[in-house]
Write a protein that holds these residues in place. Structure first.
Motif, short mmCIF file in Angstrom:
data_model
loop_
_atom_site.label_atom_id
_atom_site.label_comp_id
_atom_site.label_asym_id
_atom_site.label_seq_id
_atom_site.Cartn_x
_atom_site.Cartn_y
_atom_site.Cartn_z
N ALA A 1 0.85 -1.19 0.00
CA ALA A 1 0.00 0.00 0.00
C ALA A 1 0.89 1.24 0.00
O ALA A 1 2.09 1.16 0.27
N LEU A 2 0.24 2.38 -0.33
CA LEU A 2 0.95 3.65 -0.36
C LEU A 2 0.23 4.60 0.61
O LEU A 2 -0.99 4.59 0.67
N ALA A 3 1.00 5.41 1.33
CA ALA A 3 0.38 6.43 2.19
C ALA A 3 0.78 7.79 1.65
O ALA A 3 1.95 8.02 1.34
N LEU A 4 -0.20 8.70 1.56
CA LEU A 4 0.10 10.04 1.04
C LEU A 4 -0.78 11.10 1.70
O LEU A 4 -1.64 10.79 2.52
N ALA A 5 -0.57 12.36 1.31
CA ALA A 5 -1.22 13.45 2.03
C ALA A 5 -1.89 14.49 1.13
O ALA A 5 -2.31 15.53 1.60
N CYS A 6 -1.97 14.21 -0.18
CA CYS A 6 -2.42 15.26 -1.08
C CYS A 6 -3.53 14.71 -1.99
O CYS A 6 -3.38 13.65 -2.59
N PRO A 7 -4.66 15.41 -2.11
CA PRO A 7 -5.76 14.91 -2.95
C PRO A 7 -5.39 14.83 -4.44
O PRO A 7 -5.99 14.04 -5.17
N LEU A 8 -4.42 15.63 -4.87
CA LEU A 8 -4.02 15.53 -6.27
C LEU A 8 -3.13 14.30 -6.48
O LEU A 8 -3.27 13.57 -7.47
N CYS A 9 -2.24 14.04 -5.53
CA CYS A 9 -1.47 12.79 -5.57
C CYS A 9 -2.44 11.61 -5.56
O CYS A 9 -2.27 10.63 -6.29
N ASP A 10 -3.46 11.69 -4.71
CA ASP A 10 -4.41 10.59 -4.60
C ASP A 10 -5.16 10.38 -5.90
O ASP A 10 -5.43 9.25 -6.31
N TYR A 11 -5.49 11.47 -6.56
CA TYR A 11 -6.18 11.35 -7.84
C TYR A 11 -5.27 10.68 -8.87
O TYR A 11 -5.67 9.74 -9.55
N ASN A 12 -4.03 11.16 -8.96
CA ASN A 12 -3.10 10.62 -9.96
C ASN A 12 -2.69 9.18 -9.66
O ASN A 12 -2.56 8.36 -10.57
N LEU A 13 -2.47 8.88 -8.39
CA LEU A 13 -1.93 7.57 -8.03
C LEU A 13 -3.00 6.56 -7.62
O LEU A 13 -2.81 5.36 -7.75
N GLY A 14 -4.14 7.07 -7.14
CA GLY A 14 -5.20 6.18 -6.71
C GLY A 14 -6.29 6.06 -7.76
O GLY A 14 -6.48 5.03 -8.39
N PHE A 15 -6.98 7.17 -7.97
CA PHE A 15 -8.11 7.17 -8.90
C PHE A 15 -7.72 6.75 -10.31
O PHE A 15 -8.43 6.01 -10.97
N ARG A 16 -6.57 7.23 -10.78
CA ARG A 16 -6.19 6.93 -12.18
C ARG A 16 -5.53 5.56 -12.34
O ARG A 16 -5.03 5.23 -13.41
N PRO B 1 1.24 -2.91 -19.18
CA PRO B 1 1.06 -4.33 -18.86
C PRO B 1 1.77 -4.76 -17.57
O PRO B 1 1.34 -5.71 -16.92
N ASP B 2 2.83 -4.04 -17.18
CA ASP B 2 3.55 -4.45 -15.96
C ASP B 2 2.96 -3.81 -14.70
O ASP B 2 3.46 -4.02 -13.60
N ALA B 3 1.86 -3.06 -14.85
CA ALA B 3 1.29 -2.39 -13.67
C ALA B 3 0.54 -3.37 -12.78
O ALA B 3 -0.07 -4.33 -13.26
N ARG B 4 0.62 -3.14 -11.48
CA ARG B 4 -0.13 -3.96 -10.51
C ARG B 4 -0.94 -3.05 -9.62
O ARG B 4 -0.50 -1.97 -9.26
N GLU B 5 -2.11 -3.49 -9.25
CA GLU B 5 -2.97 -2.65 -8.41
C GLU B 5 -2.39 -2.55 -7.00
O GLU B 5 -1.87 -3.52 -6.45
N ILE B 6 -2.47 -1.37 -6.42
CA ILE B 6 -1.97 -1.18 -5.06
C ILE B 6 -2.85 -0.15 -4.34
O ILE B 6 -3.08 0.94 -4.86
N PRO B 7 -3.36 -0.50 -3.16
CA PRO B 7 -4.20 0.46 -2.43
C PRO B 7 -3.41 1.71 -2.04
O PRO B 7 -2.22 1.64 -1.75
N VAL B 8 -4.11 2.85 -2.08
CA VAL B 8 -3.52 4.13 -1.72
C VAL B 8 -4.37 4.73 -0.60
O VAL B 8 -5.60 4.81 -0.74
N TYR B 9 -3.75 5.10 0.51
CA TYR B 9 -4.49 5.67 1.64
C TYR B 9 -3.98 7.07 1.95
O TYR B 9 -2.80 7.37 1.76
N TYR B 10 -4.86 7.90 2.47
CA TYR B 10 -4.37 9.11 3.14
C TYR B 10 -3.74 8.69 4.46
O TYR B 10 -4.25 7.77 5.12
N PHE B 11 -2.66 9.35 4.82
CA PHE B 11 -1.98 8.99 6.08
C PHE B 11 -2.94 9.09 7.27
O PHE B 11 -2.83 8.36 8.24
N THR B 12 -3.92 10.00 7.14
CA THR B 12 -4.88 10.19 8.24
C THR B 12 -5.84 9.01 8.37
O THR B 12 -6.33 8.74 9.47
N GLN B 13 -6.10 8.33 7.25
CA GLN B 13 -6.98 7.14 7.33
C GLN B 13 -6.30 6.03 8.09
O GLN B 13 -6.91 5.34 8.91
N LEU B 14 -5.00 5.86 7.83
CA LEU B 14 -4.26 4.81 8.56
C LEU B 14 -4.17 5.17 10.04
O LEU B 14 -4.30 4.31 10.91
#
Ligand code: SF4
Ligand code: SF4
Ligand code: SF4
Ligand code: SF4
Lengths: 296, 135
Positions: A223-238, A247-260
């Motif tokens: 998983a990835l932890a981050l703090a910015c809604p734009l990072c979350d959009y680019n890395l999570g939503f997209r 083809p080499d991409a793998r799904e990985i959950p992205v959380y806000y550090f505050t959620q963890l």
């Protein structure tokens, strides 16, 4: 002492999971805060032009609101809000000429000279609460969760507002260790996700985002932890677009550090609004038994 | 390798304008290439930041005008924190953008966004994108 909390526009809508989880943590940690009345959007990016003071007005107005409340600190959660407010504050503190021009231009407002301190929740946790105190509050240690700390740009650059060393930061690692996770350090932790180029050059942004996620996966992160809604959009939503295009991409959950943090503090998972994260995010936390099976 | 000698004239007005808007003296650049090596967008740029500095020193406006570099730069500030000459390259890129945007030329057209994009994009993406890429 009471502090002001500056939400920023995205946290009221698309990034509700960042705001709500953070506010739940504020309550558990006993942070005495008040949402800033009449806050306005800071503009998201700090003006980089020497001759453009107009775009500094918005963040300065927010800082004046804080001063009016008699608070000495304003807390931010979004990295970009933090950066924009903190840089505007540095300018008002240090540049006498521009301070004079801005204060004169806003003659309806009281003068401002950088009296307020702009903090981000991460450095507040480190500097005011302290890691040891935080550790004592952990109810659900996130043991065995392999998380990669992702900083992006605006928490670390430029130096005048950096929460930590711009190239070798440790603040997010220490935070994640305090929660009990297994921290996965990876070289792309401070690489930009593509930022607003999601509008200007979406393919280029997608490719840099893919590079960051791939790097985290390769180093063993779950998983990835981050703090910015734009990072979350680019890395999570997209991620769907990333998975379709590489083809080499793998799904990985992205959380806000505050959620963890909210989960580790034992709050009700509902406050973390995991429905706004990727579907796999809440599943991972359930499979590790950090939250119970019924939470959505 | 034969050297080709080309003729060009330095656009002093343009140089002055970039210096004024950015507040940066690009003549301090000694061409080490740290910025280009640090840029996350490098593979998508037609001219890397080091060469932008060289072209500015020479005042070759036409080359810079043709480049996608200011429009592909993400203002990530990595180059800037690493430049050994203390040049704020992100500010130089902003100046190159603004010289064009201030002629009322948009790089992206907000009205061309699809409904799906508007509904899907977070405010932070639109506010920052419009701030950087529209006049
Ligand atoms: S930085 Fe983003 S979230 Fe924060 S106020 Fe500005 S646009 Fe809104
Ligand atoms: S990585 Fe991108 S979105 Fe995140 S802080 Fe940096 S510029 Fe902003
Ligand atoms: S890092 Fe600085 S000195 Fe080196 S090439 Fe880039 S601008 Fe010039
Ligand atoms: S600020 Fe722009 S030019 Fe500099 S490293 Fe980032 S993307 Fe590249």
């Amino acid at each position: 002492m009471k502090i002001s909390y500056y939400p920023g526009c995205t946290l009221k809508t698309k990034a509700k999971n960042l705001e709500r989880s953070a506010l739940a943590c504020f309550d558990v940690l006993g942070i005495d805060y008040e949402e800033l009345p009449r806050w306005n959007c800071c503009g998201a990016v700090y003006s980089l032009a020497d001759d453009d003071l107009l775009h500094i007005i918005a963040p300065v107005r927010d800082l004046i609101r804080v001063k009016e409340r008699g608070h000495d600190t304003v807390m931010t959660l979004c990295s970009m809000c933090y950066n924009t407010l903190a840089r505007a504050n540095e300018l008002m503190k240090n540049d006498e000429k521009k301070r004079y021009t801005i204060n004169t231009f806003m003659d309806e407002e009281p003068d401002y000279a950088g009296e307020v301190k702009v903090v981000h929740f991460l450095d507040y946790l480190r500097d005011v609460i302290g890691w040891d105190k935080l550790r004592e509050q952990i109810k659900v240690p996130l043991n065995d969760l392999k998380v990669a700390p992702y900083y992006g740009c605006t928490l670390l650059r430029p130096r005048e507002v950096a929460l930590d060393h711009p190239d070798n930061p440790t603040i997010m690692q220490t935070f994640l260790e305090t929660l009990g996770t297994t921290v996965v350090n990876f070289p792309s932790a401070t690489v930009c996700c593509g930022s607003y180029q999601v509008l200007g050059n979406p393919d280029a942004a997608l490719k840099v985002s893919h590079g960051i996620l791939n790097d985290a996966v390769k180093h063993g992160a779950e998983a990835l932890a981050l703090a910015c809604p734009l990072c979350d959009y680019n890395l999570g939503f997209r991620q769907d677009a990333i998975l379709n295009n590489f083809p080499d991409a793998r799904e990985i959950p992205v959380y806000y550090f505050t959620q963890l943090l909210a989960v580790a503090l034992g709050t009700d998972p509902a406050v973390s609004h995991f429905e706004l994260n990727r579907a796999g995010s809440v599943q991972l936390l359930k499979s590790k038994k950090f939250i119970s099976g019924t939470a959505s | 390798m034969p050297l080709e000698i080309i003729k060009f004239s330095s656009d002093e007005k343009y140089k002055k304008k970039v210096m004024e808007i950015s507040g940066q003296n690009f003549h301090k650049c000694y061409q080490c290439g740290t910025c280009s090596g640090s840029c996350p967008m490098a593979e998508h740029l037609t001219i890397l930041p080091r060469r932008v500095m060289a072209l500015l020193q020479l005042g070759v406006k036409e080359e810079l005008d043709k480049s996608n570099t200011p429009w592909t730069c993400a203002s990530c500030h990595t180059c800037m924190v690493r430049c050994p000459r203390g040049i704020d390259i992100a500010k130089v890129m902003e100046a190159l953008r603004l010289i064009r945007l201030r002629q009322n030329i948009n790089q992206i057209e907000p009205s061309n966004l699809t409904k799906k994009e508007i509904v899907g994009l977070p405010q932070i993406a639109m506010v920052s994108g419009f701030r950087k890429l529209t006049s």
